[in-house]
Design a protein around this motif. Structure first.
Motif, PDB file in Angstrom:
ATOM      1  N   SER A   1       1.343  12.045  -9.984  1.00  0.00           N
ATOM      2  CA  SER A   1       0.861  13.420  -9.792  1.00  0.00           C
ATOM      3  C   SER A   1       1.940  14.429 -10.147  1.00  0.00           C
ATOM      4  CB  SER A   1       0.408  13.626  -8.343  1.00  0.00           C
ATOM      5  OG  SER A   1      -0.679  12.791  -8.030  1.00  0.00           O
TER       6      SER A   1
ATOM      7  N   ARG B   1       0.827  -1.207   0.000  1.00  0.00           N
ATOM      8  CA  ARG B   1       0.000   0.000   0.000  1.00  0.00           C
ATOM      9  C   ARG B   1       0.863   1.260   0.000  1.00  0.00           C
ATOM     10  NH1 ARG B   1      -4.547  -1.928   4.477  1.00  0.00           N
ATOM     11  NH2 ARG B   1      -5.745  -3.300   3.059  1.00  0.00           N
ATOM     12  N   ALA B   2       1.957   1.233   0.759  1.00  0.00           N
ATOM     13  CA  ALA B   2       2.857   2.386   0.791  1.00  0.00           C
ATOM     14  C   ALA B   2       3.493   2.609  -0.575  1.00  0.00           C
ATOM     15  CB  ALA B   2       3.935   2.182   1.854  1.00  0.00           C
TER      16      ALA B   2
ATOM     17  N   LYS C   1       1.458   6.845  -6.843  1.00  0.00           N
ATOM     18  CA  LYS C   1       0.451   7.863  -7.145  1.00  0.00           C
ATOM     19  C   LYS C   1       1.059   9.262  -7.056  1.00  0.00           C
ATOM     20  CE  LYS C   1      -3.640   5.226  -5.752  1.00  0.00           C
ATOM     21  NZ  LYS C   1      -4.771   5.124  -4.783  1.00  0.00           N
ATOM     22  N   MET C   2       1.946   9.477  -6.081  1.00  0.00           N
ATOM     23  CA  MET C   2       2.614  10.770  -5.955  1.00  0.00           C
ATOM     24  C   MET C   2       3.527  11.018  -7.150  1.00  0.00           C
ATOM     25  SD  MET C   2       3.533  10.899  -1.878  1.00  0.00           S
ATOM     26  CE  MET C   2       4.166  12.572  -2.017  1.00  0.00           C
TER      27      MET C   2
ATOM     28  N   GLN D   1       2.189   1.732  -3.476  1.00  0.00           N
ATOM     29  CA  GLN D   1       1.142   2.241  -4.366  1.00  0.00           C
ATOM     30  C   GLN D   1       0.908   3.734  -4.141  1.00  0.00           C
ATOM     31  OE1 GLN D   1      -2.012  -0.470  -3.288  1.00  0.00           O
ATOM     32  NE2 GLN D   1      -1.570  -1.878  -4.980  1.00  0.00           N
ATOM     33  N   ALA D   2       0.926   4.159  -2.875  1.00  0.00           N
ATOM     34  CA  ALA D   2       0.757   5.590  -2.570  1.00  0.00           C
ATOM     35  C   ALA D   2       1.923   6.392  -3.134  1.00  0.00           C
ATOM     36  CB  ALA D   2       0.651   5.785  -1.064  1.00  0.00           C
ATOM     37  N   SER D   3       3.132   5.838  -3.044  1.00  0.00           N
ATOM     38  CA  SER D   3       4.298   6.534  -3.588  1.00  0.00           C
ATOM     39  C   SER D   3       4.200   6.660  -5.102  1.00  0.00           C
ATOM     40  CB  SER D   3       5.573   5.772  -3.200  1.00  0.00           C
ATOM     41  OG  SER D   3       6.723   6.409  -3.707  1.00  0.00           O
TER      42      SER D   3
END
Length: 248
Positions: A231, A220-221, A227-228, A223-225
């Motif tokens: 962006s 999950r971490a 996404k950043m 995947q969040a990275s």
């Protein structure tokens, strides 16, 4: 590469390192005497040689500092084999390496070599008092008993005592592979201090559910990275597009 991308890259490298450690723990969930590891990370704060703006915020990167092992004991698994032992509490069995050096292990599945020496599962002779090997006479093999203080007893009496070494600082104990550890500054326990439990082995202290949960958190971490990262890429494209329109 800009600063934000560099920070994200260091974060993802740390996640990769953490995943490697967790995967190694899972791979050794059934390894006798294995101690789970936990990665250690430190912040590396960027330093500037030039002038720094008054409202500038410090930028920190993730620094891989190494890994530490969890020294808590695993569960006792009864085998009924007289040469299987578990060290109760803190401590390691000392073994002699082929080059004459000393390594340490928690894996107590002992055996007898053709030379008669008592040895660890990998064939390294177990050290007795004074670092000397414990030699089992042919007529005593198969009729041995290991007492709680580490004394190896045959039909005719004691044959030696298994040395147990304790380290005050577990950070000085580092895994070298094959269930062996390197250690510095250890103290050999006396007969009244060492406690060996025979007839069974120490299981790995890895908790599969906890390690699986960590794997999910790492995913999950990551995947969040990602996404950043996406962006930031979108922001760059938009900025380049606006600059292009200003030039027309």
């Amino acid at each position: 590469m800009d600063l934000s991308s560099t920070v994200l890259l260091s974060h993802e490298q740390a996640l990769r390192r953490k995943l490697d450690v967790v995967a190694n723990n899972m791979a050794n969930v059934s390894t006798i005497g294995f101690k789970r590891e936990q990665p250690v990370f430190h912040d590396m704060v960027e330093r500037s040689d030039g002038e720094v703006a008054a409202d500038a915020k410090p930028v920190s990167f993730v620094l891989d500092y190494g890994a530490v092992h969890d020294s808590s004991a695993g569960a006792f698994q009864a085998t009924g084999h007289p040469l299987d032992v578990m060290v109760e509490g803190a401590g390691y069995l000392g073994v002699t390496l082929p080059d004459g050096g000393t390594a340490y292990t928690r894996a107590g599945n002992l055996k007898i070599l053709e030379s008669g020496e008592l040895a660890a599962a990998g064939g390294e002779p177990v050290q007795g008092d004074g670092g000397k090997p414990i030699v089992i006479p042919p007529d005593a093999q198969g009729r041995l008993r290991i007492a709680a203080d580490g004394t190896v007893e045959g039909p005719q009496g004691p044959l030696g005592r298994i040395a147990v070494t304790r380290f005050e600082d577990e950070a000085t104990v580092n895994p070298r592979g094959d269930g062996l550890y390197d250690g510095v500054g250890g103290r050999v326990l006396g007969a009244t201090e060492a406690i060996l439990r025979s007839g069974g082995l120490e299981a790995s202290n890895v908790q599969p559910i906890a390690e699986t949960t960590q794997m999910v958190e790492i995913l999950r971490a990551y995947q969040a990275s990602q996404k950043m990262v996406d962006s930031l890429s979108d922001m760059r494209r938009q900025a380049i597009g606006r600059l292009g329109r200003l030039g027309n």
